[in-house]
Write an enzyme that holds these catalytic residues in place. Structure first.
Site, PDB file in Angstrom:
ATOM      1  N   SER A 109       0.837  -1.212   0.000  1.00  0.00           N
ATOM      2  CA  SER A 109       0.000   0.000   0.000  1.00  0.00           C
ATOM      3  C   SER A 109       0.869   1.258   0.000  1.00  0.00           C
ATOM      4  O   SER A 109       0.526   2.240   0.653  1.00  0.00           O
ATOM      5  CB  SER A 109      -0.940  -0.005   1.205  1.00  0.00           C
ATOM      6  OG  SER A 109      -0.202  -0.152   2.399  1.00  0.00           O
ATOM      7  N   CYS A 110       1.986   1.243  -0.724  1.00  0.00           N
ATOM      8  CA  CYS A 110       2.900   2.385  -0.767  1.00  0.00           C
ATOM      9  C   CYS A 110       2.167   3.638  -1.263  1.00  0.00           C
ATOM     10  O   CYS A 110       1.330   3.560  -2.163  1.00  0.00           O
ATOM     11  CB  CYS A 110       4.084   2.088  -1.682  1.00  0.00           C
ATOM     12  SG  CYS A 110       5.071   0.706  -1.092  1.00  0.00           S
TER      13      CYS A 110
END
Lengths: 197, 96
Positions: A109-110
């Protein structure tokens, strides 16, 4: 990796357990992890991404610098990607009438927390992460964004070290609006590429 | 350290399915794309995840046509990939 990060989830229990072990063995001080997270999140807000966008809308020179070397350009408005352990590379892409960009991290989930604030739950969901790379037009339509068939779509997968931000299109009817007011119309979804502004 | 690829180069991604953490997403294995730009130089994530020192390697934005990844779709997907995942491809092998 689970899609959601609720306090009651199994992954949270596991994280708390690992945290307790690290503290018991003296590898981290009590509360150190929370303090580091607070420091990392401090000042992180979609208002920052909105400010960058408004400047790009009113200043074509800034827009060009932003799209070429975002890390240097955002320092001009007093922002930086150096809030973590090391400065993260920022890649900014701009939407036009011909091309639409949308950001995802398919592997986890960068996300550029400094510029967009904590990420929304849907951004971390498996449904968004797995579907938007395959069918962005369909997923965007579910978000209420129906793009013309002639608009080219590029999905950016944050699969390594860069973080991404989208400069949405400037809405019609905002000519002459001051920069501060323009920043007020920019939304977090607009900065990810899942909505127009 | 010289970058092996330059913007515009056609590259083919690895088909390997390693037993360890990797940042080459499964959907982008064995596909031909085109280098957009260098995205910095970083230790290979596969090495770091295994506790290895991890030498610094070039990372690229690589653009793929959706049809080359999924068999259909008219969009493009840009993936950020370490040089270790890439080999030169025949330039006629794909035009994302």
């Amino acid at each position: 990796m689970s899609g959601d990060h609720h306090a009651s989830s199994a992954i949270s229990e596991r994280v708390r357990h690992v945290e307790a072990l690290l503290e018991a063995r003296g590898l981290v001080d009590e509360g150190e992890i929370d303090r580091r997270i607070d420091e990392f999140l401090a000042g992180g807000s979609p208002a920052n991404g909105a400010r960058i966008t408004a400047r790009a809308w009113v200043d074509p020179g800034f827009r060009d610098r932003l799209l070429t070397d975002a890390n240097a350009a955002i320092r001009e408005v007093g922002l930086s990607m150096a809030g973590g352990l090391q400065e993260q590379r920022l890649k900014v892409v701009a939407n036009t009438s011909e091309e639409h960009n949308v950001v995802v991290c398919t592997l986890c989930s960068c996300y550029p927390i400094a510029l967009l604030g904590p990420s929304p739950a849907w951004y971390k969901s498996e449904a968004y992460r797995s579907r938007v790379v395959r069918d962005p037009r369909g997923v965007l339509a579910e978000f209420g964004l129906d793009l013309p068939a002639t608009t080219r779509i590029t999905v950016w997968d944050a699969s390594a070290e860069s973080r991404y931000m989208v400069v949405p299109r400037r809405p019609e009817g905002t000519e002459g609006m001051p920069e501060e007011e323009l920043a007020g119309v920019v939304t977090r979804k607009g900065l990810i590429g899942t909505a127009a502004v | 350290m010289a970058d092996r690829f330059a913007p515009g180069d056609a590259v083919r991604t690895s088909t390997a399915d390693p037993a360890w953490h990797t940042r080459l997403p499964r959907y982008a294995r064995g596909a031909v794309g085109r280098v957009v730009e260098v995205a910095g130089h970083h230790p290979l994530a596969d090495d770091r995840a295994r506790g290895l020192p991890g030498t610094t390697r070039t990372v690229y934005h690589v653009r793929f046509a959706a049809a080359d990844l999924f068999g259909d779709g008219d969009h493009a997907v840009t993936v950020e990939l370490w040089e270790d995942y890439l080999e030169p491809a025949d330039p006629s092998g794909g035009t994302p």
